[in-house]
Write an enzyme that holds these catalytic residues in place. Structure first.
Site, PDB file in Angstrom:
ATOM      1  N   ARG A 111     -25.342  54.631 100.671  1.00 16.71           N
ATOM      2  CA  ARG A 111     -24.311  55.685 100.538  1.00 16.71           C
ATOM      3  C   ARG A 111     -23.161  55.394 101.515  1.00 16.71           C
ATOM      4  NH1 ARG A 111     -25.675  62.145 101.680  1.00 16.71           N
ATOM      5  NH2 ARG A 111     -23.551  62.949 101.490  1.00 16.71           N
ATOM      6  N   ASN A 162     -29.110  63.470 112.608  1.00 12.38           N
ATOM      7  CA  ASN A 162     -29.802  63.542 111.315  1.00 12.38           C
ATOM      8  C   ASN A 162     -29.290  62.570 110.257  1.00 12.38           C
ATOM      9  OD1 ASN A 162     -27.456  65.033 111.021  1.00 12.38           O
ATOM     10  ND2 ASN A 162     -28.386  66.519 109.644  1.00 12.38           N
ATOM     11  N   TYR A 163     -28.040  62.129 110.392  1.00 12.04           N
ATOM     12  CA  TYR A 163     -27.523  61.033 109.542  1.00 12.04           C
ATOM     13  C   TYR A 163     -26.879  60.037 110.504  1.00 12.04           C
ATOM     14  CZ  TYR A 163     -27.962  63.412 104.990  1.00 12.04           C
ATOM     15  OH  TYR A 163     -28.430  64.005 103.848  1.00 12.04           O
ATOM     16  N   LYS A 185     -19.473  57.502 119.892  1.00 12.80           N
ATOM     17  CA  LYS A 185     -20.574  58.025 120.726  1.00 12.80           C
ATOM     18  C   LYS A 185     -21.626  58.608 119.780  1.00 12.80           C
ATOM     19  CE  LYS A 185     -22.979  60.888 123.425  1.00 12.80           C
ATOM     20  NZ  LYS A 185     -24.223  60.760 122.653  1.00 12.80           N
ATOM     21  N   THR A 188     -27.867  60.469 121.085  1.00  9.45           N
ATOM     22  CA  THR A 188     -28.767  59.562 121.814  1.00  9.45           C
ATOM     23  C   THR A 188     -29.966  59.215 120.939  1.00  9.45           C
ATOM     24  OG1 THR A 188     -27.972  60.355 123.918  1.00  9.45           O
ATOM     25  CG2 THR A 188     -30.146  59.325 123.918  1.00  9.45           C
ATOM     26  N   ASP A 223     -18.468  65.463 128.258  1.00  7.85           N
ATOM     27  CA  ASP A 223     -17.246  66.141 128.706  1.00  7.85           C
ATOM     28  C   ASP A 223     -16.198  65.126 129.161  1.00  7.85           C
ATOM     29  OD1 ASP A 223     -18.575  68.430 128.181  1.00  7.85           O
ATOM     30  OD2 ASP A 223     -18.752  69.125 130.260  1.00  7.85           O
ATOM     31  N   GLU A 258     -17.532  69.637 112.423  1.00  5.51           N
ATOM     32  CA  GLU A 258     -18.486  70.031 111.373  1.00  5.51           C
ATOM     33  C   GLU A 258     -19.759  70.451 112.084  1.00  5.51           C
ATOM     34  OE1 GLU A 258     -17.928  70.573 108.348  1.00  5.51           O
ATOM     35  OE2 GLU A 258     -16.107  69.437 107.919  1.00  5.51           O
ATOM     36  N   ARG A 291     -30.982  69.439 107.880  1.00  2.00           N
ATOM     37  CA  ARG A 291     -29.664  69.167 107.297  1.00  2.00           C
ATOM     38  C   ARG A 291     -28.809  70.404 107.527  1.00  2.00           C
ATOM     39  NH1 ARG A 291     -30.570  69.793 102.174  1.00  2.00           N
ATOM     40  NH2 ARG A 291     -28.607  68.934 101.456  1.00  2.00           N
ATOM     41  N   CYS A 292     -27.553  70.168 107.929  1.00  2.00           N
ATOM     42  CA  CYS A 292     -26.687  71.326 108.141  1.00  2.00           C
ATOM     43  C   CYS A 292     -26.559  72.126 106.859  1.00  2.00           C
ATOM     44  CB  CYS A 292     -25.314  70.877 108.634  1.00  2.00           C
ATOM     45  SG  CYS A 292     -24.506  69.754 107.517  1.00  2.00           S
ATOM     46  N   THR A 293     -26.621  71.442 105.724  1.00  2.27           N
ATOM     47  CA  THR A 293     -26.427  72.089 104.430  1.00  2.27           C
ATOM     48  C   THR A 293     -27.734  72.579 103.806  1.00  2.27           C
ATOM     49  OG1 THR A 293     -26.468  69.884 103.521  1.00  2.27           O
ATOM     50  CG2 THR A 293     -24.305  70.909 103.710  1.00  2.27           C
ATOM     51  N   GLU A 385     -30.125  79.403 112.807  1.00  3.83           N
ATOM     52  CA  GLU A 385     -30.309  78.133 112.094  1.00  3.83           C
ATOM     53  C   GLU A 385     -31.559  77.456 112.635  1.00  3.83           C
ATOM     54  OE1 GLU A 385     -27.809  74.756 113.165  1.00  3.83           O
ATOM     55  OE2 GLU A 385     -27.673  74.202 111.055  1.00  3.83           O
TER      56      GLU A 385
HETATM   57  P1  NAP Z   1     -25.976  68.276 119.039  1.00  5.05           P
HETATM   58  O1  NAP Z   1     -27.100  68.445 119.968  1.00  5.05           O
HETATM   59  O2  NAP Z   1     -24.863  69.251 119.080  1.00  5.05           O
HETATM   60  O3  NAP Z   1     -25.431  66.791 119.272  1.00  5.05           O
HETATM   61  C1  NAP Z   1     -24.387  66.266 118.501  1.00  5.05           C
HETATM   62  C2  NAP Z   1     -23.656  65.198 119.280  1.00  5.05           C
HETATM   63  O4  NAP Z   1     -22.969  65.801 120.387  1.00  5.05           O
HETATM   64  C3  NAP Z   1     -24.576  64.146 119.900  1.00  5.05           C
HETATM   65  O5  NAP Z   1     -23.951  62.901 119.820  1.00  5.05           O
HETATM   66  C4  NAP Z   1     -24.687  64.612 121.342  1.00  5.05           C
HETATM   67  O6  NAP Z   1     -25.052  63.594 122.233  1.00  5.05           O
HETATM   68  C5  NAP Z   1     -23.262  65.062 121.561  1.00  5.05           C
HETATM   69  N1  NAP Z   1     -23.036  65.890 122.727  1.00  5.05           N
HETATM   70  C6  NAP Z   1     -23.932  66.613 123.449  1.00  5.05           C
HETATM   71  N2  NAP Z   1     -23.298  67.243 124.471  1.00  5.05           N
HETATM   72  C7  NAP Z   1     -21.998  66.908 124.392  1.00  5.05           C
HETATM   73  C8  NAP Z   1     -20.839  67.230 125.170  1.00  5.05           C
HETATM   74  N3  NAP Z   1     -20.892  68.024 126.226  1.00  5.05           N
HETATM   75  N4  NAP Z   1     -19.665  66.704 124.793  1.00  5.05           N
HETATM   76  C9  NAP Z   1     -19.575  65.903 123.724  1.00  5.05           C
HETATM   77  N5  NAP Z   1     -20.628  65.549 122.966  1.00  5.05           N
HETATM   78  C10 NAP Z   1     -21.829  66.054 123.290  1.00  5.05           C
HETATM   79  O7  NAP Z   1     -26.500  68.267 117.516  1.00  5.05           O
HETATM   80  P2  NAP Z   1     -27.748  67.489 116.889  1.00  5.05           P
HETATM   81  O8  NAP Z   1     -29.009  68.108 117.417  1.00  5.05           O
HETATM   82  O9  NAP Z   1     -27.569  66.013 117.017  1.00  5.05           O
HETATM   83  O10 NAP Z   1     -27.580  67.849 115.343  1.00  5.05           O
HETATM   84  C11 NAP Z   1     -28.052  69.049 114.815  1.00  5.05           C
HETATM   85  C12 NAP Z   1     -26.941  70.063 114.660  1.00  5.05           C
HETATM   86  O11 NAP Z   1     -25.832  69.448 114.044  1.00  5.05           O
HETATM   87  C13 NAP Z   1     -27.322  71.206 113.754  1.00  5.05           C
HETATM   88  O12 NAP Z   1     -26.809  72.409 114.268  1.00  5.05           O
HETATM   89  C14 NAP Z   1     -26.655  70.868 112.450  1.00  5.05           C
HETATM   90  O13 NAP Z   1     -26.397  71.968 111.625  1.00  5.05           O
HETATM   91  C15 NAP Z   1     -25.402  70.208 112.911  1.00  5.05           C
HETATM   92  N6  NAP Z   1     -24.886  69.316 111.881  1.00  5.05           N
HETATM   93  C16 NAP Z   1     -23.766  69.704 111.194  1.00  5.05           C
HETATM   94  C17 NAP Z   1     -23.279  68.905 110.173  1.00  5.05           C
HETATM   95  C18 NAP Z   1     -22.063  69.307 109.386  1.00  5.05           C
HETATM   96  O14 NAP Z   1     -21.472  68.421 108.780  1.00  5.05           O
HETATM   97  N7  NAP Z   1     -21.656  70.569 109.357  1.00  5.05           N
HETATM   98  C19 NAP Z   1     -23.914  67.712 109.870  1.00  5.05           C
HETATM   99  C20 NAP Z   1     -25.041  67.354 110.585  1.00  5.05           C
HETATM  100  C21 NAP Z   1     -25.515  68.157 111.601  1.00  5.05           C
HETATM  101  P3  NAP Z   1     -26.577  63.487 122.765  1.00  5.05           P
HETATM  102  O15 NAP Z   1     -27.408  63.211 121.584  1.00  5.05           O
HETATM  103  O16 NAP Z   1     -26.502  62.385 123.732  1.00  5.05           O
HETATM  104  O17 NAP Z   1     -26.901  64.812 123.397  1.00  5.05           O
HETATM  105  O1  G3P Z   2     -26.529  67.645 107.994  1.00  7.68           O
HETATM  106  C1  G3P Z   2     -25.693  66.661 107.462  1.00  7.68           C
HETATM  107  C2  G3P Z   2     -24.827  67.229 106.404  1.00  7.68           C
HETATM  108  O2  G3P Z   2     -23.607  66.608 106.392  1.00  7.68           O
HETATM  109  C3  G3P Z   2     -25.551  67.322 105.096  1.00  7.68           C
HETATM  110  O3  G3P Z   2     -25.416  66.242 104.261  1.00  7.68           O
HETATM  111  O4  G3P Z   2     -25.725  65.109 102.112  1.00  7.68           O
HETATM  112  O5  G3P Z   2     -27.679  66.172 103.250  1.00  7.68           O
HETATM  113  O6  G3P Z   2     -25.923  67.589 102.238  1.00  7.68           O
HETATM  114  P1  G3P Z   2     -26.233  66.286 102.887  1.00  7.68           P
END
Ligand code: NAP
Ligand code: G3P
Length: 484
Positions: A111, A162-163, A185, A188, A223, A258, A291-293, A385
């Site tokens: 994809r 997650n992706y 970035k 992790t 930050d 997002e 998945r966020c969605t 969530e």
């Molecule tokens: P997360 O904990 O918010 O981490 C996302 C990214 O932010 C990681 O690269 C993380 O690095 C980084 N990060 C952490 N602290 C930061 C800071 N102070 N400044 C800048 N960057 C920082 O999210 P996640 O657990 O990876 O993903 C799950 C969340 O993402 C869920 O809430 C999900 O709904 C959301 N999500 C949304 C979408 C969308 O398109 N709407 C898609 C996918 C996921 P580290 O890993 O090093 O902490």
């Molecule tokens: O959580 C990642 C978001 O972008 C969802 O993608 O393709 O699983 O709906 P998808």
């Protein structure tokens, strides 16, 4: 599946076209969520290394922006080809690092290659516009404005776990084709997969310094990156809390965020309940709901609730639970802390009177698919969530009630409406405060050229290929003052 390609080696970060160890001398262990062993290490980069990476990116960007679109396209096509060539080893890394089923991980890589190719083609069809001055009252025909799009400079791409490949490339590809350089970035837990994606880019021979991979905990370097004066735009995908803090800290630069979601599956009295049940279960539970969605709550009309509940229960019973190596739908969550959080939501709901239809079973970070009926709006699971395999069912007595509960959320990503009445579907859609409404289908992001939008706590700005190209460029107007 291919033979094991993952090593527990220490990976390097990527700067100015070279792989390097960090001067910090520190590395971060990456532990597989289902093997429960360290599968690799990444560098914890220093602030000086961040400064250097941004400096190199600025230097590379100047030359890159001068290249023709065709030249830039050639490099990106090679990157897409390398990803396809490396799909098995990248998929294995994704599987082991974030616990995604092997086949889904492989599809994520393919994809991504498709995404890059479409991005190139979309960019080739984006043209500016021109305007004559005399279209405005009192304006002059001698004035001709040429409106073009120019790159922003250095884009900071921050992706979630997650992706780890797709949501990273979905930022990097549009940034590059539009003439920007990138500081990447990765999450992790996702950095090993991100490193593999960068290996594909390195093999494609992109100019040095154009994309630099910075690894390290977001809590440590996040930050510093976000506030850095050398960053000209940030494209972030991740949690709402992280994104909200980021937005407060960023300089006055364009941001696309997002974030999280609490997408409802709204089931009207007149819905095809079989279709609704299949779509809701696949939407809620694929990749354990990480998945966020994902569909994160069901709002069903009380007159058909019993029948829908029966169908949902039957569908949940069909879900496979176990290891991503066996292609299970329900796999261990990314870490124990996430599983504790999901378990807390389940326990709270049951204690408050929700009826347990399936699940509430746990083995370390593996949570069995959990279905809860008679959930009320007093329960946390109605609003928070989970990012895990729990689906609350809330019975409603009208469309208005479903709309109010949807809009009562802090989130506004997507919603599904199941109904045979297209007029009602549009009437409901018009009232929902979300980025997208799916009629008779599960909530999901793709196809990737559709605009992908989160409102309220779900984000700011839009993704989707064309939208990303627009957000990573700005309009530049050159006005010709012709002699009459
Ligand atoms: P997360 O904990 O918010 O981490 C996302 C990214 O932010 C990681 O690269 C993380 O690095 C980084 N990060 C952490 N602290 C930061 C800071 N102070 N400044 C800048 N960057 C920082 O999210 P996640 O657990 O990876 O993903 C799950 C969340 O993402 C869920 O809430 C999900 O709904 C959301 N999500 C949304 C979408 C969308 O398109 N709407 C898609 C996918 C996921 P580290 O890993 O090093 O902490
Ligand atoms: O959580 C990642 C978001 O972008 C969802 O993608 O393709 O699983 O709906 P998808």
């Amino acid at each position: 599946m291919t033979s094991s390609v993952l090593t527990s080696r220490t990976n390097q970060f990527y700067i100015n076209g070279e792989w390097r160890d960090s001067d910090s001398g520190e590395t971060i262990d990456i532990t597989s969520p289902y093997l429960h062993e360290v599968i690799g290490k990444v560098q914890a980069v220093t602030r000086d290394e961040v400064d250097n990476a941004i400096q190199f990116a600025h230097e590379a960007q100047k030359e890159w922006a001068e290249k023709s679109l065709q030249e830039r396209s050639t490099y990106l096509y090679k990157w897409a080809d390398e990803l396809v060539r490396m799909q098995d080893e990248i998929a294995e890394t994704i599987m082991k690092e974030v616990g995604k089923g092997y086949e889904d991980a492989r599809k994520e890589v393919v994809r991504t290659a498709d995404f890059i190719r479409y991005t190139i083609e979309e960019a080739q069809h984006m043209n500016g516009e021109s305007m004559r001055g005399d279209r405005f009252p009192g304006g002059s025909k001698s004035k001709l404005a040429i409106v073009d799009r120019v790159p922003l400079g250095v884009v900071l791409a921050i992706s979630p776990f997650n992706y780890p490949v797709n949501l990273s490339a979905a930022k990097i590809a549009p940034a590059l084709i539009a003439g920007n350089a990138v500081i990447f970035k990765p999450a992790t837990q996702g950095a090993l997969s991100g490193t593999k994606m960068m290996e594909a880019m390195h093999r494609a021979g992109l100019p040095k310094g154009l994309v630099n991979l910075i690894t390290g905990r977001g809590s440590v370097i996040g930050d510093y990156l976000v506030e850095h004066k050398g960053i000209n735009m940030i494209s972030f995908t991740g949690g709402t809390k992280t994104g909200t803090n980021l937005a407060k800290k960023a300089n006055m630069i364009p941001l696309v965020l997002e974030l999280g979601g609490k997408d409802p599956g709204i089931v009207r009295e007149d819905a095809d309940l079989h279709l609704a049940a299949i779509q809701i279960i696949s939407g809620a539970f694929s990749y354990s709901g990480q998945r966020c969605t994902a569909i994160k709550r069901v709002l069903v009309h009380e007159n058909v609730a019993d029948e829908l509940v029966k169908l949902l229960t039957e569908e949940v019973a069909k879900l496979s639970v176990g290891s991503p190596e066996n292609g299970s739908t329900i796999v261990p969550l990314i870490d124990d802390k996430s599983a504790d959080f999901v378990q807390g939501l389940i326990t709270d709901a049951i204690e408050q009177g929700a009826h347990l239809l399936a699940g509430n079973q746990r083995e370390q970070n593996l949570i069995y698919p959990t279905l809860l009926d008679h959930v009320t709006t007093d329960m946390k699971v109605a609003w928070e969530e989970p990012f895990g395999p729990v689906l609350p069912i809330i019975r409603v007595s009208s469309d208005e009630e479903a709309i109010n509960i949807t809009n009562g959320s802090d989130y506004g990503l997507q919603a599904s409406v199941f109904t045979k009445d297209i007029n009602k579907a549009f009437a409901i859609s018009n009232k929902l405060e979300v980025g997208s409404v799916q009629i008779n289908g599960r909530t999901e992001r793709g196809p990737d050229h559709f605009p992908f939008i989160g409102v309220k706590g779900s984000g700011m700005g839009a993704q989707g290929i064309k939208k990303s190209l627009e957000s990573m460029t700005r309009e530049k107007v050159t006005i010709l003052n012709l002699s009459e």
